[in-house]
Design a protein around this motif. Structure first.
Motif, mmCIF file in Angstrom:
data_model
loop_
_atom_site.group_PDB
_atom_site.id
_atom_site.type_symbol
_atom_site.label_atom_id
_atom_site.label_comp_id
_atom_site.label_asym_id
_atom_site.label_seq_id
_atom_site.Cartn_x
_atom_site.Cartn_y
_atom_site.Cartn_z
ATOM 1 N N THR A 134 0.862 -1.196 0.000
ATOM 2 C CA THR A 134 0.000 0.000 0.000
ATOM 3 C C THR A 134 0.893 1.239 0.000
ATOM 4 N N GLY A 135 2.171 1.015 -0.411
ATOM 5 C CA GLY A 135 3.106 2.136 -0.443
ATOM 6 C C GLY A 135 3.990 2.216 0.793
ATOM 7 N N ALA A 136 3.864 1.204 1.661
ATOM 8 C CA ALA A 136 4.720 1.176 2.870
ATOM 9 C C ALA A 136 5.502 -0.134 2.906
ATOM 10 N N GLY A 137 6.106 -0.468 1.755
ATOM 11 C CA GLY A 137 6.859 -1.715 1.677
ATOM 12 C C GLY A 137 6.023 -2.851 1.104
ATOM 13 N N VAL A 138 6.675 -4.001 0.934
ATOM 14 C CA VAL A 138 6.037 -5.164 0.288
ATOM 15 C C VAL A 138 6.054 -6.329 1.275
ATOM 16 N N ASN A 139 4.910 -6.975 1.437
ATOM 17 C CA ASN A 139 4.828 -8.111 2.362
ATOM 18 C C ASN A 139 4.146 -9.294 1.694
ATOM 19 N N GLY A 140 4.644 -10.494 1.992
ATOM 20 C CA GLY A 140 4.134 -11.719 1.373
ATOM 21 C C GLY A 140 3.483 -12.640 2.399
ATOM 22 N N PHE A 141 2.356 -13.220 1.993
ATOM 23 C CA PHE A 141 1.564 -14.080 2.869
ATOM 24 C C PHE A 141 1.332 -15.421 2.181
ATOM 25 N N THR A 142 1.529 -16.495 2.903
ATOM 26 C CA THR A 142 1.362 -17.841 2.341
ATOM 27 C C THR A 142 0.082 -18.478 2.876
ATOM 28 N N LEU A 143 -0.686 -19.073 1.969
ATOM 29 C CA LEU A 143 -1.941 -19.709 2.361
ATOM 30 C C LEU A 143 -1.644 -21.005 3.113
#
Ligand code: P6P
Length: 325
Positions: A175-184
């Motif tokens: 959202t413009g505050a870095g990149v985050n990854g989520f695993t199902l």
């Protein structure tokens, strides 16, 4: 071994991010809820594609003149249904929709999406993905969304992300505050934070381009591809943008879909492939250019327009740009 008590779900993460903005209405968080729900449905369909009748040509062709496979249509419908039911989007543009899909005129967000990118890989069990981009409308709430709402520069994006349906299913967003990854995690049916604060290495040893088009690439691109071979880099090309992008984001590298004789403006679409990926890669410390300008500065003129793409590790993109200009 990760302590299970430290698991942060996507919903918790989004709520924590919302709490940092006291004036936030919560509508954007609800859009992520709707994206998550649709993603679980698409994941279910992708994982059983070989078992039920979702393979093979749907018979229709989309505005790009490409054969549409059933899973593209199903994914498109599942995302539109979920977002429509949520009521927080005034309009959706989609690779599978010839025109703007108008939803709730009282909502303030527009979503652009490629519901199932890389669909030619469905039948061969290679990774495929969903790509999305979210804008705030520019026309008054309470009115029908306009072209101006849907054709905004990439720099106006509020959020962008992708889902990769690969050896695991991951959702990566900014959202413009870095990149985050989520695993199902299928055992709990939820996405869990697995790749916090993702950063793209400034340098890489991987180049991703369809060299079948080499002969009609611009001269600078040809020079760069030749230099990659000289440097004994690794050529990796899955033919699914999300998969090629995701690998390069983690390992470092460059992805290109340049102009060529068969694709004078490149193949990838500005609004729902290039802009969201450009937002993500810049937030992760990389770079994204058409070769002439920053992708997110391109002034859109039509929903399905294509632009050439050079995106990846900053030093590698700069090397290409120096050879092209
Ligand atoms: P080509 C998939 O059809 C797609 O839109 C992207 O996901 C991918 O990067 C590209 O096209 C592959 O195109 O011409 O190399 O097969």
């Amino acid at each position: 071994m990760r302590n299970r008590n430290t698991v942060i779900t996507l919903s918790q993460f989004v709520a924590n991010e919302q709490a940092k903005h006291p004036d936030a209405s919560g509508n954007l968080s609800k859009i992520f809820r709707d994206i998550k729900f649709a993603t679980k449905l698409v994941n279910r369909d992708v994982r059983k594609a070989g078992l039920v009748d979702v393979l093979g040509e749907h018979g229709s062709t989309n505005i790009q003149g490409e054969e549409v496979k059933k899973l593209d249509v199903i994914a498109n419908d599942e995302f539109i249904s979920s977002l429509s039911a949520g009521g927080d989007c005034c309009a959706i543009i989609s690779e599978e929709e010839d025109y703007i899909r108008h939803l709730n005129p009282d909502a303030k967000y527009v979503l652009a999406m490629d519901p199932l990118d890389g669909s030619s890989n469905i039948d061969v069990n290679a990774p495929i993905g969903t790509i999305f981009s979210i804008y705030k409308r520019v026309s008054p709430v309470g009115t029908k969304a306009t072209d101006a709402d849907c054709l905004q520069k990439g720099v106006n994006q509020i959020a962008a992300g992708y889902i990769i349906y690969g050896s695991s299913t991951m959702l990566v967003y900014t959202t413009g505050a870095g990149v985050n990854g989520f695993t199902l995690d299928m055992s709990i049916g939820d996405f869990c934070l697995s790749h916090p604060n993702m950063h793209m290495p400034e340098e890489g040893k991987i180049y991703s381009v369809n060299e079948g088009n080499y002969k009609t690439f611009p001269e600078g691109i040809k020079q760069y591809v030749d230099a990659c071979k000289e440097a004994k880099m690794s050529a990796r090309y899955i033919g699914s943008m999300v998969a090629d992008f995701h690998r390069n984001l983690i390992k470092g590298g460059i992805f290109m879909y340049p102009a060529s004789a068969s694709a004078p403006n490149g193949k990838l679409r500005l609004m729902y492939e290039c802009n969201p990926m450009a937002f993500l890669i810049e937030q992760a410390g990389g770079k994204a250019s058409t070769g002439d300008q920053r992708i997110m500065e391109v002034e859109p003129t039509e929903l399905h327009q294509r632009v050439p793409v050079i995106m990846g590790s900053t030093n590698m993109v700069d090397d290409v740009l120096n050879r092209c200009n």
